[in-house]
Motif scaffolding. Sequence first.
Motif, PDB file in Angstrom:
ATOM      1  N   THR A   1      31.267   8.958  86.653  1.00 35.58           N
ATOM      2  CA  THR A   1      31.320   8.378  85.313  1.00 35.58           C
ATOM      3  C   THR A   1      31.918   9.419  84.377  1.00 35.58           C
ATOM      4  N   THR A   2      32.877   9.018  83.576  1.00 35.49           N
ATOM      5  CA  THR A   2      33.510   9.949  82.618  1.00 35.49           C
ATOM      6  C   THR A   2      33.135   9.515  81.204  1.00 35.49           C
ATOM      7  N   LEU A   3      32.627  10.503  80.439  1.00 36.64           N
ATOM      8  CA  LEU A   3      32.112  10.198  79.094  1.00 36.64           C
ATOM      9  C   LEU A   3      32.604  11.226  78.078  1.00 36.64           C
ATOM     10  N   PRO A   4      32.712  10.808  76.798  1.00 34.77           N
ATOM     11  CA  PRO A   4      33.010  11.809  75.761  1.00 34.77           C
ATOM     12  C   PRO A   4      31.725  12.493  75.289  1.00 34.77           C
ATOM     13  N   VAL A   5      31.797  13.766  75.040  1.00 32.60           N
ATOM     14  CA  VAL A   5      30.651  14.494  74.509  1.00 32.60           C
ATOM     15  C   VAL A   5      31.095  15.247  73.252  1.00 32.60           C
ATOM     16  N   THR A   6      30.286  15.109  72.202  1.00 31.20           N
ATOM     17  CA  THR A   6      30.612  15.775  70.928  1.00 31.20           C
ATOM     18  C   THR A   6      29.691  16.971  70.765  1.00 31.20           C
ATOM     19  N   THR A   7      30.256  18.085  70.432  1.00 30.37           N
ATOM     20  CA  THR A   7      29.457  19.286  70.187  1.00 30.37           C
ATOM     21  C   THR A   7      29.790  19.795  68.802  1.00 30.37           C
ATOM     22  N   GLU A   8      28.774  20.016  68.013  1.00 28.25           N
ATOM     23  CA  GLU A   8      29.048  20.452  66.644  1.00 28.25           C
ATOM     24  C   GLU A   8      28.152  21.619  66.276  1.00 28.25           C
ATOM     25  N   TYR A   9      28.760  22.673  65.808  1.00 27.47           N
ATOM     26  CA  TYR A   9      28.008  23.804  65.276  1.00 27.47           C
ATOM     27  C   TYR A   9      27.968  23.615  63.777  1.00 27.47           C
ATOM     28  N   ARG A  10      26.734  23.352  63.273  1.00 25.39           N
ATOM     29  CA  ARG A  10      26.562  23.243  61.820  1.00 25.39           C
ATOM     30  C   ARG A  10      25.729  24.449  61.454  1.00 25.39           C
ATOM     31  N   TYR A  11      26.396  25.452  61.008  1.00 22.20           N
ATOM     32  CA  TYR A  11      25.749  26.745  60.798  1.00 22.20           C
ATOM     33  C   TYR A  11      24.361  26.570  60.185  1.00 22.20           C
ATOM     34  N   PRO A  12      23.288  27.103  60.760  1.00 21.95           N
ATOM     35  CA  PRO A  12      23.250  27.972  61.945  1.00 21.95           C
ATOM     36  C   PRO A  12      22.780  27.241  63.203  1.00 21.95           C
TER      37      PRO A  12
ATOM     38  N   GLN B   1      33.421  31.554  66.508  1.00 24.77           N
ATOM     39  CA  GLN B   1      33.280  32.986  66.216  1.00 24.77           C
ATOM     40  C   GLN B   1      33.800  33.308  64.817  1.00 24.77           C
ATOM     41  N   ARG B   2      34.910  32.668  64.453  1.00 22.07           N
ATOM     42  CA  ARG B   2      35.440  32.861  63.093  1.00 22.07           C
ATOM     43  C   ARG B   2      34.407  32.428  62.059  1.00 22.07           C
ATOM     44  N   LEU B   3      33.766  31.295  62.343  1.00 27.00           N
ATOM     45  CA  LEU B   3      32.777  30.747  61.405  1.00 27.00           C
ATOM     46  C   LEU B   3      31.583  31.704  61.244  1.00 27.00           C
ATOM     47  N   ILE B   4      31.121  32.245  62.343  1.00 25.70           N
ATOM     48  CA  ILE B   4      29.965  33.164  62.299  1.00 25.70           C
ATOM     49  C   ILE B   4      30.317  34.408  61.466  1.00 25.70           C
ATOM     50  N   VAL B   5      31.518  34.929  61.685  1.00 26.37           N
ATOM     51  CA  VAL B   5      31.949  36.124  60.942  1.00 26.37           C
ATOM     52  C   VAL B   5      32.129  35.770  59.460  1.00 26.37           C
ATOM     53  N   ARG B   6      32.738  34.605  59.211  1.00 22.85           N
ATOM     54  CA  ARG B   6      33.000  34.188  57.822  1.00 22.85           C
ATOM     55  C   ARG B   6      31.691  34.011  57.040  1.00 22.85           C
ATOM     56  N   GLN B   7      30.722  33.369  57.679  1.00 23.48           N
ATOM     57  CA  GLN B   7      29.443  33.145  57.002  1.00 23.48           C
ATOM     58  C   GLN B   7      28.779  34.474  56.642  1.00 23.48           C
ATOM     59  N   TYR B   8      28.869  35.422  57.542  1.00 26.42           N
ATOM     60  CA  TYR B   8      28.270  36.734  57.286  1.00 26.42           C
ATOM     61  C   TYR B   8      29.020  37.447  56.152  1.00 26.42           C
ATOM     62  N   GLU B   9      30.351  37.371  56.215  1.00 22.75           N
ATOM     63  CA  GLU B   9      31.141  38.043  55.172  1.00 22.75           C
ATOM     64  C   GLU B   9      30.878  37.426  53.797  1.00 22.75           C
ATOM     65  N   GLN B  10      30.738  36.102  53.774  1.00 24.17           N
ATOM     66  CA  GLN B  10      30.452  35.437  52.487  1.00 24.17           C
ATOM     67  C   GLN B  10      29.149  35.964  51.909  1.00 24.17           C
TER      68      GLN B  10
END
Length: 382
Positions: free
Chosen positions: A230-241, A335-344
């Motif tokens: 069976t082939t299915l779509p899977v959505t993965t979302e990182y909503r900080y954190p 990874q960009r998001l994690i660094v950006r959140q920290y820098e902000q």
Amino acid sequence: MELATTLTSQTVQNVVREVGINPDYWYAVGWANELKPGKIMPVEIWQQKIAVYREANGQLHALEDFCPHKGIPLHKGKVHGCNLACAYHGWEFDGNGKCVSVPYLPETQKLPRAQTRSYPVQEKYDLLWVFPGDPDVAATKQPPEIKEFGSPNWLMVPVPACIKAHFSICNDNSMDVFHGFLHEKLQGWFDPVLLSLGETEATVSAEYQVSYKGQMAKFLGLSDRADSVTTLPVTTEYRYPNFYSSLQGISTLYLMRLPVGPTETRSIAYFFFKVRLPKWILRPLKPLLQTLLQRFVLLKFLAQDIEMVESEQRNYMANPNRRYVEINPAIFAIQRLIVRQYEQFMQKSSQSRFQRNQESEKSISKSCAANHDEFNQAKPIG
Ligand code: FES
Ligand SMILES: [Fe+2]
């Protein structure tokens, strides 16, 4: 913003393994039912030790786990009404962290000006949430919405974890659906394809396509027959954190991350499985199904992930200058998001430090000017 899904090789910037958190979010710190009325729970969010306590009437408070008298951890103390009494000399602090009683101080004497930091805290989805950042921002943010919570159409399976690794390594693992290879023996997914990738200021969302086969897939309702693919779509979302993932209405996952320190991350996962049984059959079976799914499925997957993630951390620490190669653009985005959140956050704190310094400089020069005037006006005695 839509991003390209091509898998092209790039070098990982190791800075992501060294950054701290953006504390201006609600972090899930523990199970609400483990904090009984009149009790205290010590928690830690990115090296900030916090004592969460509950009054007899259920009201929650969170204070820095540090007595301003001699630095004793406040979680060793006792709840006295709405206050927290330190274990050593019994000084009491109210929910705002202000010292409101010193048991041996004569009534005629003034209370010491002692204050410990207080944190916004709330209970939601059977979890305790603490806001370790700017308290003025707390009201503008909320814990993630868990719409399946409490719904009779979903079977919820909670899974806690404690991982000896930086939160960015743990997040790479959750975002990277290409690691189905690891779970082959557990009949995990296979043939993953990255279909789309998007990025905003605080989120990265990736849609993959994955395939399932075998008894496990049938048991979990992913396929109707064990011997067909069976082939299915899977959505993965990182909503900080935190993480959210969904498998086409069959199962969803909310993964609440708690970065404890540079090499320790905790998480609380809520897995939801779509119930295909009539409710009257499900109700008595629920506890058994939850235990079976947790023990024989989810914890087994988790143990395989933890082994990989912790060895990645150990090897990183053995040689932090070594370079790594990545090809999944979803990993670069997260990874960009994690660094950006920290820098902000760092930028915001340096701005407020600058403002505070300017204000204190102003008040110093004002008081100097006042002293100068006073000095000039002062008359010699005699
Ligand atoms: S150390 Fe806390 S009351 Fe003295
Ligand atoms: Fe995994």
